[in-house]
Design an enzyme around this catalytic site. Structure first.
Site, PDB file in Angstrom:
ATOM      1  N   GLU A  69     -23.856 -71.589-113.120  1.00  0.00           N
ATOM      2  CA  GLU A  69     -23.498 -72.304-111.898  1.00  0.00           C
ATOM      3  C   GLU A  69     -23.331 -71.294-110.761  1.00  0.00           C
ATOM      4  O   GLU A  69     -22.545 -70.357-110.880  1.00  0.00           O
ATOM      5  CB  GLU A  69     -22.180 -73.059-112.115  1.00  0.00           C
ATOM      6  CG  GLU A  69     -21.794 -73.895-110.926  1.00  0.00           C
ATOM      7  CD  GLU A  69     -20.478 -74.631-111.136  1.00  0.00           C
ATOM      8  OE1 GLU A  69     -19.501 -73.985-111.544  1.00  0.00           O
ATOM      9  OE2 GLU A  69     -20.436 -75.847-110.890  1.00  0.00           O
ATOM     10  N   GLU A 125     -11.954 -80.815-115.756  1.00  0.00           N
ATOM     11  CA  GLU A 125     -13.196 -81.182-115.054  1.00  0.00           C
ATOM     12  C   GLU A 125     -13.806 -79.890-114.550  1.00  0.00           C
ATOM     13  O   GLU A 125     -13.291 -79.281-113.612  1.00  0.00           O
ATOM     14  CB  GLU A 125     -12.887 -82.099-113.866  1.00  0.00           C
ATOM     15  CG  GLU A 125     -12.315 -83.452-114.227  1.00  0.00           C
ATOM     16  CD  GLU A 125     -13.324 -84.349-114.907  1.00  0.00           C
ATOM     17  OE1 GLU A 125     -14.541 -84.093-114.843  1.00  0.00           O
ATOM     18  OE2 GLU A 125     -12.879 -85.329-115.540  1.00  0.00           O
ATOM     19  N   LYS A 128      -0.381 -77.575-107.659  1.00  0.00           N
ATOM     20  CA  LYS A 128      -0.752 -76.286-107.059  1.00  0.00           C
ATOM     21  C   LYS A 128      -2.176 -76.409-106.536  1.00  0.00           C
ATOM     22  O   LYS A 128      -3.131 -76.491-107.296  1.00  0.00           O
ATOM     23  CB  LYS A 128      -0.704 -75.152-108.081  1.00  0.00           C
ATOM     24  CG  LYS A 128      -1.073 -73.817-107.434  1.00  0.00           C
ATOM     25  CD  LYS A 128      -1.706 -72.823-108.377  1.00  0.00           C
ATOM     26  CE  LYS A 128      -3.176 -72.557-108.115  1.00  0.00           C
ATOM     27  NZ  LYS A 128      -3.585 -72.088-106.793  1.00  0.00           N
ATOM     28  N   CYS A 170     -19.349 -79.682-107.611  1.00  0.00           N
ATOM     29  CA  CYS A 170     -19.589 -79.586-109.053  1.00  0.00           C
ATOM     30  C   CYS A 170     -20.800 -80.410-109.433  1.00  0.00           C
ATOM     31  O   CYS A 170     -21.451 -80.146-110.426  1.00  0.00           O
ATOM     32  CB  CYS A 170     -18.362 -80.054-109.804  1.00  0.00           C
ATOM     33  SG  CYS A 170     -17.771 -81.613-109.201  1.00  0.00           S
TER      34      CYS A 170
HETATM   35  P1  NAP Z   1     -11.314 -71.836-110.068  1.00  0.00           P
HETATM   36  O1  NAP Z   1     -11.463 -70.433-109.679  1.00  0.00           O
HETATM   37  O2  NAP Z   1     -11.404 -72.181-111.497  1.00  0.00           O
HETATM   38  O3  NAP Z   1      -9.927 -72.320-109.458  1.00  0.00           O
HETATM   39  C1  NAP Z   1      -9.469 -73.634-109.578  1.00  0.00           C
HETATM   40  C2  NAP Z   1      -7.957 -73.646-109.485  1.00  0.00           C
HETATM   41  O4  NAP Z   1      -7.396 -72.955-110.592  1.00  0.00           O
HETATM   42  C3  NAP Z   1      -7.408 -72.952-108.246  1.00  0.00           C
HETATM   43  O5  NAP Z   1      -6.274 -73.646-107.799  1.00  0.00           O
HETATM   44  C4  NAP Z   1      -7.039 -71.594-108.793  1.00  0.00           C
HETATM   45  O6  NAP Z   1      -6.078 -70.920-108.019  1.00  0.00           O
HETATM   46  C5  NAP Z   1      -6.489 -71.971-110.149  1.00  0.00           C
HETATM   47  N1  NAP Z   1      -6.423 -70.894-111.147  1.00  0.00           N
HETATM   48  C6  NAP Z   1      -7.140 -69.745-111.183  1.00  0.00           C
HETATM   49  N2  NAP Z   1      -6.801 -69.018-112.270  1.00  0.00           N
HETATM   50  C7  NAP Z   1      -5.838 -69.716-112.938  1.00  0.00           C
HETATM   51  C8  NAP Z   1      -5.096 -69.493-114.133  1.00  0.00           C
HETATM   52  N3  NAP Z   1      -5.246 -68.398-114.877  1.00  0.00           N
HETATM   53  N4  NAP Z   1      -4.210 -70.432-114.521  1.00  0.00           N
HETATM   54  C9  NAP Z   1      -4.045 -71.564-113.809  1.00  0.00           C
HETATM   55  N5  NAP Z   1      -4.699 -71.803-112.660  1.00  0.00           N
HETATM   56  C10 NAP Z   1      -5.605 -70.915-112.228  1.00  0.00           C
HETATM   57  O7  NAP Z   1     -12.398 -72.757-109.351  1.00  0.00           O
HETATM   58  P2  NAP Z   1     -12.754 -72.795-107.791  1.00  0.00           P
HETATM   59  O8  NAP Z   1     -13.532 -71.574-107.491  1.00  0.00           O
HETATM   60  O9  NAP Z   1     -11.571 -73.136-106.986  1.00  0.00           O
HETATM   61  O10 NAP Z   1     -13.696 -74.082-107.747  1.00  0.00           O
HETATM   62  C11 NAP Z   1     -15.040 -74.029-108.094  1.00  0.00           C
HETATM   63  C12 NAP Z   1     -15.268 -74.540-109.499  1.00  0.00           C
HETATM   64  O11 NAP Z   1     -14.720 -75.836-109.668  1.00  0.00           O
HETATM   65  C13 NAP Z   1     -16.726 -74.710-109.831  1.00  0.00           C
HETATM   66  O12 NAP Z   1     -16.974 -74.241-111.133  1.00  0.00           O
HETATM   67  C14 NAP Z   1     -16.958 -76.198-109.775  1.00  0.00           C
HETATM   68  O13 NAP Z   1     -18.016 -76.677-110.524  1.00  0.00           O
HETATM   69  C15 NAP Z   1     -15.663 -76.705-110.269  1.00  0.00           C
HETATM   70  N6  NAP Z   1     -15.449 -78.088-109.843  1.00  0.00           N
HETATM   71  C16 NAP Z   1     -15.524 -79.075-110.796  1.00  0.00           C
HETATM   72  C17 NAP Z   1     -15.352 -80.400-110.444  1.00  0.00           C
HETATM   73  C18 NAP Z   1     -15.445 -81.482-111.480  1.00  0.00           C
HETATM   74  O14 NAP Z   1     -14.867 -82.518-111.281  1.00  0.00           O
HETATM   75  N7  NAP Z   1     -16.121 -81.286-112.589  1.00  0.00           N
HETATM   76  C19 NAP Z   1     -15.073 -80.735-109.127  1.00  0.00           C
HETATM   77  C20 NAP Z   1     -15.002 -79.715-108.179  1.00  0.00           C
HETATM   78  C21 NAP Z   1     -15.179 -78.391-108.563  1.00  0.00           C
HETATM   79  P3  NAP Z   1      -6.521 -69.965-106.775  1.00  0.00           P
HETATM   80  O15 NAP Z   1      -7.159 -70.847-105.782  1.00  0.00           O
HETATM   81  O16 NAP Z   1      -5.248 -69.401-106.319  1.00  0.00           O
HETATM   82  O17 NAP Z   1      -7.481 -68.967-107.359  1.00  0.00           O
END
Ligand code: NAP
Ligand code: MG
Length: 499
Positions: free
Chosen positions: A387, A252, A177, A286
């Site tokens: 963050e 991650e 997904k 990130c």
């Molecule tokens: P996010 O809001 O946590 O969303 C990530 C994914 O999870 C999306 O596909 C989202 O779907 C899905 N999701 C949301 N709620 C969920 C739930 N209850 N159950 C299962 N899946 C769910 O993060 P983002 O805003 O896309 O990305 C930014 C974050 O990612 C930042 O905190 C960044 O630091 C982190 N990041 C970490 C790394 C690493 O490797 N450490 C790399 C890149 C990014 P939707 O899109 O439909 O909301």
């Protein structure tokens, strides 16, 4: 206007509509009136069909020898190479980072694909002597089963590839997904894997919201591994559900990555580093540099040089070759970033530059935000701890390396870190003491290579590492095998050795 393409779900080797018939639009954050594609707004029923297909495909897929599974991944990777430019352009349109960066994102998928191909002829395991004579003690890596992969929007192809390629190579089947903001790049990756000969059901792709599609994946008992990259908030929710079902889970999550600059550093190099680290990808990595920790001896000089360079950044259409910084991903994210800027001001940090959306002309079509720098930031402030995930840099002034390391370590996250110094002892001390999964010396906090472990400590994750050989720990389980050819009953721990 060109007709907008509709993308379907990919389940059991077929491209299908969501069962409810609902769809959503994927828009260009630099030109919000431009729809990049229409995608399926799926629900639990679609996820169940995808998991069913993955479960059905697993027994056959895991029997194909790993080197042969690797061949399919190699073919797919070659297709990605041929289509690199077109894929980068699509990614820039759906995500907003500039073309140099989206070419890099596609290149990460290529590197990961070829690494996985090679791993097909390694997947090394350990053999060790038995404590008993005429007995072999061996181990094998086995696939786990159905993998649920949930990915964020900031690396639309790289992160899906980090999960999908090694999961498949190891013999698992996958339901992915992608993030709602960027589903097109991963759809193209799935199409390419199909074209390369991946059998039906081995990889399934379902788009839709985290609350519906994501929740359905993590809660399904047949999903044995959840691999997630995203926010700490959602990561913790996933760990909770996975814990209840006793699933394997790799997380991650976020970062609050520091760059330290010491008096002996090459200051121009350090300015190059922080510019790229803080404002590359509009700060939406990130591993982005969100904290700059400057030694007082070079503080004023460094700020002068940095300001000059920030003023020269070209912000605009990310499809133009000379654009340094594109928009942020969407309106909500821009508001969130601005909310943090307001909090920073209220808590007493001094706004040096930026601090507001860019408006007028092309800027009114997208979600542009000025590169923003706060000085006089103290470690207890909200902008020093949380963050922000945007082009906002917080600057700290310190008196010593010890103080710099204390500030650097004084957050809940621990993904990446950096020190600029030409003093060997300082560099070694930072490598030893910075609490982070990754430390760079004389390089910015961003720039991970795909064949090394990637991940972080503290709230950045749950102890797993993606990338390189370490990702295979997530996607395999160990089978231990004892072969006794002594012809008699031998008892470990009980028999004693006699000549
Ligand atoms: P996010 O809001 O946590 O969303 C990530 C994914 O999870 C999306 O596909 C989202 O779907 C899905 N999701 C949301 N709620 C969920 C739930 N209850 N159950 C299962 N899946 C769910 O993060 P983002 O805003 O896309 O990305 C930014 C974050 O990612 C930042 O905190 C960044 O630091 C982190 N990041 C970490 C790394 C690493 O490797 N450490 C790399 C890149 C990014 P939707 O899109 O439909 O909301
Ligand atoms: Mg989009």
């Amino acid at each position: 206007m060109a007709e907008v393409k509709e993308y379907l779900n990919y389940i059991d080797g077929k491209w299908v509509r969501s069962k409810s018939g609902r769809t959503f639009e994927n828009r260009n954050p630099a030109k919000w009136d431009e729809v990049v594609g229409i995608f399926q707004k799926s629900s639990k029923e679609d996820v169940e069909a995808a998991i069913e297909a993955a479960k059905k495909a697993f027994p056959k897929w895991k029997r194909i020898p790993a080197p042969k599974r690797g061949e399919i991944l190699r073919r797919a990777t070659e297709i990605i190479m041929e289509r690199k430019e077109e894929l980068a352009r699509l990614m820039t349109r759906e995500m907003g980072k500039n073309l140099k960066e989206t070419r890099g994102d596609v290149q990460e998928a290529i590197d990961t694909g070829f690494y996985a191909f090679g791993e097909g002829r390694r997947l090394f395991s350990w053999n060790t002597p038995s404590e008993l004579p005429d007995k072999f003690a061996l181990t094998f890596r086995k696939p786990v089963g159905v993998v649920g992969a949930i990915t964020p929007w900031n690396f639309p192809m790289a992160i899906p590839s980090w999960k999908v390629f090694p999961a498949l190579l190891a013999g698992n089947t996958v339901v992915i997904k992608p993030a709602t903001d960027t589903p097109a790049s991963s759809a193209e990756m799935v199409k390419i894997l199909e074209e390369a000969g991946l059998p039906p059901g081995v990889l399934n792709y379902v788009t839709g919201s985290g609350s519906e599609v994501g929740e359905a994946i993590i809660n399904h008992p047949d999903v044995r591994v959840v691999t997630f990259t995203g926010s700490a908030e959602v990561g913790s929710r996933i760990a909770e559900v996975a814990g209840k079902h006793l699933k394997k889970v790799s997380l991650e999550l976020g970062g609050k990555n520091p760059q330290i600059v010491m008096p002996s550093a090459d200051l121009d190099l350090a300015v190059d580093g922080v510019l790229w680290g803080a404002f590359g990808t509009t700060g939406q990595r990130c591993t982005a540099t969100s904290r700059l920790i400057l030694h007082e001896a070079i503080y004023d000089e460094f700020i002068d040089r940095l300001l000059k360079r920030v003023n020269e950044l070209k912000i605009g259409d990310p499809l133009e070759e000379d654009t340094d910084m594109g928009p942020v991903i969407n309106q909500a994210q821009r508001e969130r970033i601005h909310g943090y800027v307001e909090i920073g001001k209220k808590e007493g940090a001094k706004l040096l530059i930026g601090g507001e959306p860019l408006t007028g002309g092309i800027y009114d079509r997208g979600w542009f935000y000025k590169p923003t720098i706060f000085v006089d930031v103290t470690p207890d402030m909200t902008i020093a701890q949380e963050e922000i995930f945007g082009p906002v840099l917080s600057v700290f002034k310190v008196k010593s390396l010890d103080e710099a390391i204390e500030v650097a370590n004084g957050v809940n996250y621990g993904l990446s870190s950096s020190i600029y110094t030409t003093n060997l002892l300082e560099a070694m001390k930072a490598v030893e003491e910075l609490e982070a999964g990754i430390t760079y010396v004389n390089a910015p906090t961003i720039g991970a290579e795909t064949h090394l472990p990637f991940g972080g400590v503290k709230k950045t994750g749950n102890g797993h590492r993606e990338g390189g050989w370490t990702v295979y720990e997530i996607f395999t389980e160990w089978k231990t095998v004892y072969i006794d050819f002594s012809g008699k009953l031998q008892k470990a721990q009980i028999d004693t050795w006699e000549e």
